[in-house]
Structures are given as C-alpha cells and as structure tokens.
Design a protein around this motif. Sequence first.
Motif, PDB file in Angstrom:
ATOM      1  N   GLN A  96       0.833  -1.194   0.000  1.00  0.00           N
ATOM      2  CA  GLN A  96       0.000   0.000   0.000  1.00  0.00           C
ATOM      3  C   GLN A  96       0.871   1.248   0.000  1.00  0.00           C
ATOM      4  O   GLN A  96       1.818   1.374   0.786  1.00  0.00           O
ATOM      5  N   VAL A  97       0.559   2.177  -0.883  1.00  0.00           N
ATOM      6  CA  VAL A  97       1.295   3.433  -0.955  1.00  0.00           C
ATOM      7  C   VAL A  97       0.978   4.248   0.294  1.00  0.00           C
ATOM      8  O   VAL A  97      -0.202   4.482   0.606  1.00  0.00           O
ATOM      9  N   PRO A  98       1.997   4.686   1.045  1.00  0.00           N
ATOM     10  CA  PRO A  98       1.729   5.474   2.250  1.00  0.00           C
ATOM     11  C   PRO A  98       1.118   6.830   1.897  1.00  0.00           C
ATOM     12  O   PRO A  98       1.309   7.351   0.798  1.00  0.00           O
ATOM     13  N   ASP A  99       0.384   7.379   2.825  1.00  0.00           N
ATOM     14  CA  ASP A  99      -0.370   8.598   2.564  1.00  0.00           C
ATOM     15  C   ASP A  99       0.529   9.738   2.101  1.00  0.00           C
ATOM     16  O   ASP A  99       0.165  10.505   1.205  1.00  0.00           O
ATOM     17  N   PHE A 100       1.710   9.869   2.680  1.00  0.00           N
ATOM     18  CA  PHE A 100       2.586  10.992   2.321  1.00  0.00           C
ATOM     19  C   PHE A 100       3.059  10.923   0.878  1.00  0.00           C
ATOM     20  O   PHE A 100       3.450  11.928   0.274  1.00  0.00           O
ATOM     21  N   ALA A 101       3.062   9.709   0.318  1.00  0.00           N
ATOM     22  CA  ALA A 101       3.544   9.534  -1.051  1.00  0.00           C
ATOM     23  C   ALA A 101       2.424   9.619  -2.096  1.00  0.00           C
ATOM     24  O   ALA A 101       2.703   9.598  -3.302  1.00  0.00           O
ATOM     25  N   MET A 102       1.183   9.717  -1.662  1.00  0.00           N
ATOM     26  CA  MET A 102       0.060   9.777  -2.606  1.00  0.00           C
ATOM     27  C   MET A 102       0.109  11.083  -3.394  1.00  0.00           C
ATOM     28  O   MET A 102       0.265  12.171  -2.828  1.00  0.00           O
ATOM     29  N   LEU A 103      -0.042  10.986  -4.707  1.00  0.00           N
ATOM     30  CA  LEU A 103      -0.076  12.170  -5.549  1.00  0.00           C
ATOM     31  C   LEU A 103      -1.421  12.872  -5.400  1.00  0.00           C
ATOM     32  O   LEU A 103      -2.450  12.216  -5.172  1.00  0.00           O
ATOM     33  N   PRO A 104      -1.450  14.197  -5.555  1.00  0.00           N
ATOM     34  CA  PRO A 104      -2.722  14.923  -5.432  1.00  0.00           C
ATOM     35  C   PRO A 104      -3.816  14.390  -6.346  1.00  0.00           C
ATOM     36  O   PRO A 104      -4.989  14.365  -5.964  1.00  0.00           O
ATOM     37  N   ALA A 105      -3.441  13.960  -7.547  1.00  0.00           N
ATOM     38  CA  ALA A 105      -4.445  13.467  -8.494  1.00  0.00           C
ATOM     39  C   ALA A 105      -5.160  12.219  -8.000  1.00  0.00           C
ATOM     40  O   ALA A 105      -6.277  11.921  -8.429  1.00  0.00           O
ATOM     41  N   LEU A 106      -4.514  11.478  -7.088  1.00  0.00           N
ATOM     42  CA  LEU A 106      -5.088  10.219  -6.603  1.00  0.00           C
ATOM     43  C   LEU A 106      -5.840  10.369  -5.290  1.00  0.00           C
ATOM     44  O   LEU A 106      -6.401   9.398  -4.778  1.00  0.00           O
ATOM     45  N   ARG A 107      -5.856  11.562  -4.740  1.00  0.00           N
ATOM     46  CA  ARG A 107      -6.556  11.781  -3.469  1.00  0.00           C
ATOM     47  C   ARG A 107      -8.040  12.031  -3.721  1.00  0.00           C
ATOM     48  O   ARG A 107      -8.406  12.700  -4.685  1.00  0.00           O
ATOM     49  N   ASN A 108      -8.882  11.505  -2.851  1.00  0.00           N
ATOM     50  CA  ASN A 108     -10.324  11.570  -3.084  1.00  0.00           C
ATOM     51  C   ASN A 108     -11.105  12.174  -1.917  1.00  0.00           C
ATOM     52  O   ASN A 108     -12.320  11.985  -1.824  1.00  0.00           O
ATOM     53  N   HIS A 109     -10.427  12.884  -1.027  1.00  0.00           N
ATOM     54  CA  HIS A 109     -11.132  13.558   0.056  1.00  0.00           C
ATOM     55  C   HIS A 109     -12.128  14.555  -0.532  1.00  0.00           C
ATOM     56  O   HIS A 109     -11.800  15.342  -1.420  1.00  0.00           O
ATOM     57  N   GLY A 110     -13.357  14.524  -0.060  1.00  0.00           N
ATOM     58  CA  GLY A 110     -14.395  15.420  -0.557  1.00  0.00           C
ATOM     59  C   GLY A 110     -15.181  14.872  -1.727  1.00  0.00           C
ATOM     60  O   GLY A 110     -16.136  15.518  -2.187  1.00  0.00           O
ATOM     61  N   ASN A 111     -14.805  13.693  -2.220  1.00  0.00           N
ATOM     62  CA  ASN A 111     -15.527  13.078  -3.333  1.00  0.00           C
ATOM     63  C   ASN A 111     -16.562  12.080  -2.819  1.00  0.00           C
ATOM     64  O   ASN A 111     -16.564  11.698  -1.648  1.00  0.00           O
ATOM     65  N   TYR A 112     -17.419  11.625  -3.744  1.00  0.00           N
ATOM     66  CA  TYR A 112     -18.518  10.725  -3.388  1.00  0.00           C
ATOM     67  C   TYR A 112     -18.505   9.490  -4.276  1.00  0.00           C
ATOM     68  O   TYR A 112     -18.157   9.550  -5.459  1.00  0.00           O
ATOM     69  N   ILE A 113     -18.886   8.360  -3.684  1.00  0.00           N
ATOM     70  CA  ILE A 113     -19.035   7.108  -4.423  1.00  0.00           C
ATOM     71  C   ILE A 113     -20.516   6.897  -4.696  1.00  0.00           C
ATOM     72  O   ILE A 113     -21.357   7.087  -3.810  1.00  0.00           O
ATOM     73  N   GLY A 114     -20.839   6.511  -5.905  1.00  0.00           N
ATOM     74  CA  GLY A 114     -22.247   6.277  -6.218  1.00  0.00           C
ATOM     75  C   GLY A 114     -22.430   5.674  -7.590  1.00  0.00           C
ATOM     76  O   GLY A 114     -21.471   5.257  -8.251  1.00  0.00           O
TER      77      GLY A 114
END
Length: 547
Positions: A96-114
């Motif tokens: 698993q990629v650690p949080d500090f190494a996650m690229l901004p494009a792959l972050r999903n805070h504020g998004n919704y699944i549906g």
Amino acid sequence: MERESMEFDVLIVGGGPSGLAAAIRLKQLANDAGRELSVCLIEKGSELGAHILSGAVIDPKALAELLPNWQADGAPLTTAVTEDRFMFLTKTGSFQVPDFAMLPALRNHGNYIGSLGQLVRWLGTQAEALGVEIYPGFAGSEVLYDDAGRVIGVATGDMGRLHDGSEGPNFQPGMALLAKYTLFAEGCRGQLGRSLEERFKLREGVDPQTYGLGIKELWEIPKEKHQPGLLMHTAGWPLNQSTYGGSFLYHYGENRVAVGFVLGLGYSNPWLSAFEEMQRYKTHPVVRTHLEGGKRLAYGARALTAGGLQSLPKLTFPGGALIGDNAGFLHAARIKGTHTAIKSGMLAAEAAFAALSAERRQDELSDYPALVRSSWLQSELHSTRNFKPWMSKGLWLGTLAFGIEQKLFGGKAPWTLRNQADHLKLKPASHYKRIDYPKPDGVLTFDRLSSVFLSNTNHAEDQPCHLQLRNPAVPIGINYEEYAAPEQRYCPAGVYEIVRDGEPATPRLQINAQNCVHCKSCDIKDPTQNITWVAPQGGEGPIYNEM
C-alpha cells in the motif's frame, strides 16, 4: 427520404452528464434572461442512464456550480469517501502506498461514491423541470447539413428495417431534428462525433486519442463486510509491468461494492483478454476478501478516453460542438470524467446561449474553446497531460516518471509527451505465448455469456448488423492469420466468434451482434480499423439499472 421534422433552438445528442448539464445550463440562462429557448435532448438508450457505466467516484465541484443545492434537492450521492487506498499487487502479495507519497491526483477527500446512472436519471428530472424536452430511445444516426456544409441537426435512426436493409412490416422512418446549434454528447468514440472529426478535420495537428476498456461488476456483500466510503485502487498483477491498466473497488450504498478493471487499449499482446484479466484480478487475496460471501448483481463494459489534453480535437465546427467524453475530456490520471463532462457541457451551453442572444445561428461557437482555456477544466487536464504517455512506457518507469513530474514540477513540467494510436500497437500472435486463463468457478469468477445476461442487453435480431466490416476478407485473411483473431478477446461480450464450417473445416468470423454492450472496443482496437460501430435501433443495448 422524406422525414418528418421538428425544430429547436438547441439540440443535444446524448443523455449523459455533459449533455444533461448543457441542457440544464441553457435553460437556467434563458430563465435568468427572461426569454424562451427550446432545448431538445435525445438519448439512444431505452431510458436515461441505461447506457451509463462508470466506477464511479465523483468530484462534486462541477455539479455544485451547475446546481448549488444538489444535496438538498436529493442528488443520489450520499456515500462520501472515508478511506483512500492505492496498492501495488504482486501475484500473492501487495504494497500500500503510504499517505505521504500519494499524488494529489489520486486523493479523493471530498468526493462521493455512487451510481452514475442514478445521478444521470436525477439530472434528467432537473432538466425536465426546467422545460427541456427529453426523448429516450432515439439514436442519432446521421448528421444533417445545409447547402453551405453547416450542421443543422441530426436524423434519428429508422425503426423496423430487416437484416438486409429492407423495410419490414413495422417500419418507421427516423425523424429530422433541426436546430440552430447541435451539441454532440455521445460519450466515448461517438459515432456522429467520429464522422464530424473526419468531415471537419478536427484532429489535424493533435495527437491520436487513446483509450482504456473498463469492465465493471456490481456486488451485494454481507453487511458485516461492508465499509461504506472505502475506496481502493490497484496497479500491477494480473498485468505484467509493460502493460498499462489497473483496478478499482468501492464500497457504497446499501451493502454495495463496485469492482472493476481498466485495461489500456494500447497493449501489444493479442492473446490478452481484458475480461479474463478482470476475472483473475478478483482472485487476489486483497480483493476476494471483499467479495466472498457476496452475490454478483450486474455487469457491464465501456471504453473510455484517456489521451488527455494533447488528444483533444478542435471542439467546434459550423453549427455545433463536441462535449464531454465525445471530445475526450475524461481526466485519466484522476480516474474521473463526470466533473469534467459536466463542466464542458456548461461551457458549451454558455457559448451557445451567447450566440443565440446575438441572433447568430449555425456558425462556429468560438467562445466555447475560449471558455475551456480560461477555466479550471483546462488547468486540471494540463497538469496531468503526461500521465498516459508516461504509463504507456511501463508500470514502474511510468509511475516513477509521472511521480517526479508531479512532485517536483507540480504539473508544470516544460515538456509534453505524445500519444500514439492504440490499434497500431498490436503485434502478431507469433511474438507471444498464448495465455491460458483459468476456467470460471461460477462463484467469484464467471464466463462472458452469463455476464452479458446481467447487463440486460437486448437487440432485435432481424435488423441490419450495427457492427460493420469495411472488408469482409480481413477478419480471416489478416486478423485470424496474423493476430489469432484478437476480436474474440478484446470484446468483453462474446460478440466475435471464430467458427469452422464444412469439410475440411474452414474458419469464418461470426458476429453475435445481439450480445453487444456498446463498449466500442472493437471500433478502437481492431488492428486494421476494419470494424465500424454504428448505433442499432434506438432503445436497444444494455440497461444498466444501478451502474
């Protein structure tokens, strides 16, 4: 043929997010200005959302611009992302990629699944409440032009033609839908959009579009396993390091899990099968633990554009414009296209309304590309424009190079890499060892035909085949002889089949068009570009209830 006709101010072809956003925005602008504006939207599926398939993780920023009260008004996006995982898989393990190494494009805070299909249906109710005329079950089959070569609308497909093209007992001719401006929102590899690109040379000076094939299953899992808001993406196994692709697994709703696999259609091994790779992916220990004890509810497949900014065509032509994934606005690095589709539809609507307010008609909507260039849509796509070209160079090199570009240059690297057409990359079958995929167990892994059954796909059998061969000798003389008939594997629905007749048995290509889920992968990946996908009768194809 003499057709009945109807006239509108604006005609929109396609009832996905971009088309509905354009329709809603046009009516909003007209209402704000206190003027009448007739807007018609046609959709080839039997209902809005019938042909919509996406993961789907949705960035709501464009939706909030279009409909600021979307939450209070009941938009079906209720599962916020609570946990974001990105993992590299080996055959039996994972990292698993650690949080500090996650690229901004792959972050999903504020998004919704549906379910994007459910969101599209809700957008349809908003559009109809504003006075948009929506006609599902009508496929645009032909672009109409005036004597000056300007787009003046589309003709819908005839109904009731027989297999040989003659008029059957229930024949009904299509209608001519005429408009001052026509917006094409057909989605990826749209039939009319492709013809417009050729007629108006919209791709001159830009890179070829590149694509992925997305395959999705919807599962219901035991309540005790359900983790609403969990989002997981993976790369690596079951693909080798030289083949671009990845997967998604999302928990949302009432014990629902969306699980899917995306294969870049620029792969070179003709023995590769996206469908079988998807089935293998589910057997990985990290994945199967989410699905065991559950039940598969639905299945579907769809091609998606992935070329990014450098593969966008010229967006306008006399009388209309391309919007959404018909143009290629999907943001591949973020694995998202809904917010970019909605934004493109809104910007095209603003340009069309300005033109109509100035009493113009059937000219080029030059304001539209200018609005795109000055918006967050352009800057977002520009920042990750090299994602697909880097990833086409292999998993580890691509990941490292794109990561460096994003971390050190913040998406503002002084270079732009080029894209190549996917169909040119397929190599002869003799260059590779045949892949022996395991047989499905019917519990976690499945075959094509049982999967197509879950897509609710239906086509009248006695109609002209909508999968057209430019040269009927090519499937055997070239595809079979050189590439071992790759259409049997790049099609996720069992449409293409090599059968052997006579004594001695000779191979021929059988096209089971009734199985087609309208993914368009054959139109894209065929190495000789011999297959052309055109719309069958309106209302046919899959019906994706929750996808």
